[in-house]
Design an enzyme around this catalytic site. Structure first.
Site, PDB file in Angstrom:
ATOM      1  N   ASP A 409      -2.556  16.422  -2.637  1.00  0.00           N
ATOM      2  CA  ASP A 409      -2.050  17.379  -1.657  1.00  0.00           C
ATOM      3  C   ASP A 409      -0.533  17.468  -1.713  1.00  0.00           C
ATOM      4  OD1 ASP A 409      -2.454  19.031   0.821  1.00  0.00           O
ATOM      5  OD2 ASP A 409      -1.254  17.426   1.701  1.00  0.00           O
ATOM      6  N   GLU A 462      -2.198  20.395  -5.998  1.00  0.00           N
ATOM      7  CA  GLU A 462      -1.876  21.532  -5.137  1.00  0.00           C
ATOM      8  C   GLU A 462      -0.364  21.709  -5.236  1.00  0.00           C
ATOM      9  OE1 GLU A 462      -1.868  23.151  -0.550  1.00  0.00           O
ATOM     10  OE2 GLU A 462      -1.277  21.119  -1.088  1.00  0.00           O
TER      11      GLU A 462
END
Length: 741
Positions: A409, A462
């Protein structure tokens, strides 16, 4: 002999200030005699007992607050022993002496950890049941270098920090203690007292395997070796696989809101294991991606503010229950990917923040150490022990829980020192630039380790900027990720699909633009949770037009996503056309499947998933230009796109035509690479999917008319807001016909 214990040392012990407890407690040789000491403040009397013979010796109270001493002869010098105490209520209590056992960590362990290279440090730090000299107990170890005292507290010692002060391992910053007689299930924390400004706090175990259900925050001693796995064949096959050449159709899911019990409570890991893998298999998904599973205190964070990096959240059950869920997925041929959050951690007092009275895991300067958007702390990737904590954590999930991949993330926030900061609010690196050199080195090491230690596992970034070579090998300067989310594709696609079709002609190349960089990275095409929250609207709600057009538009969107180059990701609820935005506080709206349009949309998603898995042309050559060719990319006036997807065998290909307007197009000619009968393998406008059944009566014959630079062509009837996927009849493939009239 008792006079040899300095009064200051005794005072430090009874006041909970002792930093080297074994200098007072435990067994001490005094010439030919032995002195054994124990501290039990609630005891009236204490006796020491020779374990083998049962010989007892009463202990004298040396201090009123509970320091007991026995002066014994040489027969006690090497004997195993334990204590018996009588409390005020005369209840006997048997307990062992933590200070007569050797440390678990070796000097080599400490060295590797200090170098950031102990990749199985989770086997040493934290809480571990073990047997020493025939005595069962639990060994505890924690890194807190800026403390002058660390004590183990728990329900086994009445949360009294004076009972189990820990030993500092040769000034390594690691504190350790073995508690004989303790078993799995015990609740515990570490009470730290810092050299810095008298800071004191009760901290959860950074390496704890299990934690109490929020709002409670204690760690729980847990054995991870009890579960019997049933996925040996899966793990062996994974190690031999090439994920870039395999189908990847990911179902992104939040465990707490996929489905709930009738009373509104969470499904447990075991209940999810009974339902979720079977659903994913029936729907045709290949991968399950879980929003962060690691322990976190706030439901509304969706798991992205982690306090227990080594523990699956207790909201849904125990660690072995989570293992059962992963195992069941593997038995249904579903790979499991975890969202992993090494970018930041929350400020909760029981967690990593200010762990030992200093910014041990982060940076002291808020311009480096605090995230301006999320109110969280940023890891100090340049510190060896912090880097070790995170690297070992990634391997822990892959090895201990058989996880098949990690989606990392917020990579952009890691690699830019000035991420979301004003000019005066960040500190340049040593070269005066904005790259976070420590984070870049960490990410490269992470990817190198994962690919070496867990072959076949995937890492997914990401990363929302144009940082180069995110998914390229580290040995050529890349970050080493297997895949990268294509955020640009997602934004452009959703913006285009949200337009009224009458305006799409003016934005035609928002769809084709992604082709300019499609092969610069190994991309995943995500329609993720971030796109259906915070007033962005669900996917079906984003589609313009009336009720019929919304469903047609969503079917068209899925067809486009599944036939482009790149792997596929959809968030739960997309496949049932949920109108309301996702909320972590409630279940998906499964009742919508009682309505025909939603059931038909789910059928389209299911058939598209299975078709995708069956067609090598849609996944075998995702990351080289040989796998894709535009037929017509510029027909803005008609709002039509057509292209070819190729497998490694160029004779195995699909032709895709998308009509992004609500007007049927008759006699629409597009080029074809070979002669033959082109069968409608899928038609998004079929009545089975809620469409108007506009199509080509099952397929069309090619014509010897060159078009679009190809030697043959086909003339099609394009359905309104519809997608056609066609395959040559004489192909060896057995794709089924579900097309319209």
């Amino acid at each position: 002999m008792t006079s040899r214990i300095h009064s200051d040392a005794i005072n430090a012990l009874v006041e909970g200030e002792i930093g080297a407890p074994s200098t007072i407690l435990g067994r001490h040789q005094m010439g030919d005699a032995v002195s054994i000491r124990a501290f039990r403040p609630w005891a009236k009397t204490v006796a020491v007992i020779m374990t083998e013979t049962g010989e007892r010796a009463p202990m004298a109270r040396l201090h009123k607050d509970g320091l007991f001493v026995a002066e014994l002869d040489a027969t006690w010098a090497d004997a195993a022993y334990h204590f018996e105490a009588l409390a005020v209520d005369d209840e006997p209590e048997l307990f062992g002496d933590p200070y007569r056992f050797p440390p678990l960590l070796t000097d080599y362990d400490v060295y590797l950890f200090s170098q950031g290279e102990h990749h199985e440090i989770y086997e040493k730090l934290g809480a571990h049941t073990r047997m020493i000299d025939g005595v069962a107990g639990v060994n505890f170890a924690v890194w807190a270098p800026n403390c002058y005292r660390v004590a183990l507290i728990g329900d086994f010692n009445r949360w009294d920090a004076r009972i189990h002060p820990m030993e500092n391992r040769n000034d390594s910053g690691i504190w350790e203690i073995f508690v004989p007689g303790l078993e799995a299930g015990a609740r515990y924390k570490f009470e730290v007292r810092s050299h810095n400004r008298g800071y004191s706090a009760a901290k959860s175990d950074p390496y704890g395997f299990f934690h109490e259900l929020r709002p409670h925050t204690a760690s729980i001693v847990y054995n991870l070796d009890r579960y019997q796995w049933n996925d040996r064949e899966w793990m062996a096959a994974r190690a031999q696989s090439d994920p870039l050449r395999q189908p990847m159709n990911i179902y992104e899911l939040h465990l707490g809101s996929w489905k709930r019990n009738a009373d509104g409570n969470y499904l447990t890991y075991r209940e999810l294991a009974d339902e979720l893998p079977a659903y994913l298999s029936a729907m045709g998904y290949t991968h399950l991606e879980l929003l962060p599973v690691a322990e976190h205190p706030l439901d509304a964070s969706w798991g992205y503010q982690v306090t227990g990096y080594y523990a699956p959240t207790s909201r849904f059950g125990a660690p072995e229950d989570f293992m059962a869920l992963v195992d069941r997925c593997h038995q249904h041929n579903i790979a499991v990917i975890l969202d992993w959050v090494p970018a930041h951690f929350p400020k909760d007092g029981h967690g990593l923040n200010y762990f030992d009275g200093t910014h041990l895991y982060s940076h002291e300067d808020p311009r480096q150490g605090e995230h301006p958007d999320w109110g969280t702390m940023i890891f100090n990737y340049a510190r060896n022990e912090v880097r070790n904590f995170l690297l070992a954590n990634a391997l822990f999930w892959l090895k201990i829980y058989h996880i098949d991949g990690m989606r990392v993330d917020a990579v952009s926030s890691m690699i830019y020192l000035n991420f979301s900061r004003e000019d005066e609010d960040w500190i340049p690196n040593e070269y005066g630039s904005h790259e976070n050199l420590g984070a870049l080195a960490f990410l490269r090491e992470f990817n190198t380790l994962v690919h070496a230690e867990a072959p076949g596992a995937v890492t997914i970034a990401e990363e929302s900027t144009s940082w180069p070579m995110v998914s390229r090998p580290t040995y050529i300067g890349g970050l080493g990720f297997t895949l990268k989310w294509n955020m640009g594709w997602m934004h452009d696609t959703l913006k285009y699909m949200g337009l009224d079709p009458v305006h799409r002609r003016f934005h035609h190349h928002q769809i084709t633009f992604a082709s300019l960089y499609a092969f610069s990275e190994n991309f995943v095409l995500p329609l993720s949770h971030d796109e259906v929250v915070h007033l962005k609207g669900s996917l079906i709600a984003k589609m313009p037009g009336d009720y019929w057009q919304k469903f047609a538009g969503l079917r068209l969107l899925f067809a486009y996503q599944y036939t482009q180059v790149g792997k596929i990701l959809n968030f739960m609820g997309n496949e049932i056309a949920q109108f309301s935005e996702w909320s972590e506080a409630r279940s998906l709206d499964w009742h919508l499947l009682g309505y025909e349009k939603h059931e038909q949309l789910q059928a389209w998603a299911r058939d598209l998933n299975h078709f995708y898995r069956e067609q090598p042309a849609l996944w075998q050559v995702d990351f080289e230009s040989e796998g894709f060719r535009w037929i017509e990319a510029n027909d803005a006036d008609y709002g039509v796109y057509s292209y070819i997807r190729y497998a490694e065998d160029k004779d195995d290909f699909l032709i895709i035509a998308l009509n992004c307007t609500p007007v049927a197009r008759d006699n629409y000619r597009i080029g074809a690479p070979a002669a033959g009968f082109y069968r409608e393998a899928l038609n998004s406008d079929a009545t089975a999917y809620g469409g108007s059944n506009v199509g080509n009566l099952g397929g069309v014959d090619s014509q010897d008319i060159a078009s679009h630079g190809l030697p043959y062509s086909i003339s099609l009837r394009l359905p309104p807001l519809g997608a056609l996927i066609l395959k040559r009849e004489d192909s060896s493939d057995s794709a089924r016909f579900t097309g319209g009239a």
